[in-house]
Design a protein around this motif. Sequence first.
Motif: not given
Length: 136
Positions: A13-20, A26-30, A105-110
């Motif tokens: 529901d947190e737009e910034n978290a979702r978009l980030g 997407a940058h990783e190719g998914y 846990h957030k923030p999720v580390k890539l």
Amino acid sequence: MGQKIESILIVDDEENARLGLSKLLAHEGYEVASAANGQEALEYLRRSKVHLVISDINMPGMNGLLFLRELNRNYPSLHVIMITAYGGVESYLEAMNYGAFEYLHKPVKLEELKSVMRKLTNGGSSEALPIQNNLH
């Protein structure tokens, strides 16, 4: 050997978290889709196939654990990673009991997320992340 992950649905529901998170993956190719809540995600899943769902736990309306129960009931082979900024042992156990593959846990580390996704594609054969790394 586990399935190859090509498409991911991010539910938060947190737009910034979702978009980030969507942009990172997407940058990783998914191929990445997103939904703002559990109900919107269920509607998306009725018309589209994904290989992985990454869902927040704390959301208004249908929270992540209720959403996870619906996924487990309707899409039992779908892998789910739960994420939260407010987790504890109780919600961790509940999420795992309802079929979550992992709990982060957030923030999720890539790098942490990519490690969990490697476990999925290797059929879960990689060493699991220690619980204490996930519960702060």
